[in-house]
Write a protein that holds these residues in place. Structure first.
Motif, short mmCIF file in Angstrom:
data_model
loop_
_atom_site.label_atom_id
_atom_site.label_comp_id
_atom_site.label_asym_id
_atom_site.label_seq_id
_atom_site.Cartn_x
_atom_site.Cartn_y
_atom_site.Cartn_z
N UNK A 282 18.19 13.15 -28.41
CA UNK A 282 19.43 14.04 -28.05
C UNK A 282 20.74 12.88 -28.09
N UNK A 283 21.61 13.39 -28.69
CA UNK A 283 22.84 12.46 -28.50
C UNK A 283 24.06 13.28 -27.74
N UNK A 284 24.94 12.20 -27.44
CA UNK A 284 26.36 12.84 -26.88
C UNK A 284 26.04 13.26 -25.44
N UNK A 285 25.13 13.10 -24.82
CA UNK A 285 24.43 13.34 -23.66
C UNK A 285 25.40 13.52 -22.49
N UNK A 286 26.36 12.63 -22.37
CA UNK A 286 27.30 12.58 -21.23
C UNK A 286 28.31 13.53 -21.40
N UNK A 287 28.75 13.84 -22.67
CA UNK A 287 29.69 14.98 -23.11
C UNK A 287 29.00 16.25 -22.79
N UNK A 288 27.80 16.68 -23.16
CA UNK A 288 27.24 17.71 -23.07
C UNK A 288 26.98 17.98 -21.53
N UNK A 289 26.55 17.17 -20.87
CA UNK A 289 26.24 17.18 -19.39
C UNK A 289 27.68 17.49 -18.65
N UNK A 290 28.73 16.82 -18.81
CA UNK A 290 30.04 17.15 -18.08
C UNK A 290 30.27 18.50 -18.44
N UNK A 291 30.25 19.04 -19.70
CA UNK A 291 30.85 20.38 -19.94
C UNK A 291 29.84 21.23 -19.36
N UNK A 292 28.53 21.30 -19.45
CA UNK A 292 27.45 21.98 -18.43
C UNK A 292 27.96 21.81 -17.11
N UNK A 293 27.88 20.71 -16.54
CA UNK A 293 28.12 20.79 -15.04
C UNK A 293 29.20 21.38 -14.59
#
Length: 127
Positions: free
Chosen positions: A102-113
């Motif tokens: 899976x890619x752009x993990x930090x971006x996805x995590x920041x949005x979810x968190x």
């Protein structure tokens, strides 16, 4: 907040899924391979419903979501990462997916968190 993780694609190395918040697609997930018999640090957690809290991770030295009362597992978190090498039973999140990645993990995590931090309570259902 109700999170639903739908496991969709299984390979010899990982399980890719989709994470939905209150019925709306949020991001992709990557977990270890589902197995009948647990292999430490190489097995996805069991399907089920889990309460999630946010607390300090001693390993990552920051606040992260923690799944509670996961049978035969401890310290299962939701965090960033890209492949099965980045998870030891945890749930990784990203905005793109391919086989075992899976890619752009930090971006996805920041949005979810950010969304998780504002929730009064969090439940994760894994199908």
């Amino acid at each position: 907040m109700k999170l639903l993780l739908k496991r969709l694609h299984r390979t010899e190395h990982s399980t890719i899924g989709e994470l939905h918040i209150d019925g709306k697609f949020e991001c992709y997930t990557l977990e270890d391979k589902e197995r009948e018999v647990k292999i430490k640090s190489e097995t996805a957690i069991p399907k089920g419903e889990y309460k999630v809290i946010i607390n300090q991770s001693n390993r990552f030295k920051k606040l992260l979501p923690l799944l509670l009362n996961v049978p035969n597992f401890e310290g299962v978190r939701i965090h960033s990462g890209n492949s099965n090498h980045d998870t030891e039973g945890c749930v990784l999140v990203g905005t793109t997916r391919s086989e075992d990645y899976i890619g752009n993990s930090r971006i996805a995590f920041q949005k979810l968190f950010k969304k998780m931090q504002s929730a009064k309570s969090i439940t994760l259902i894994i199908e």
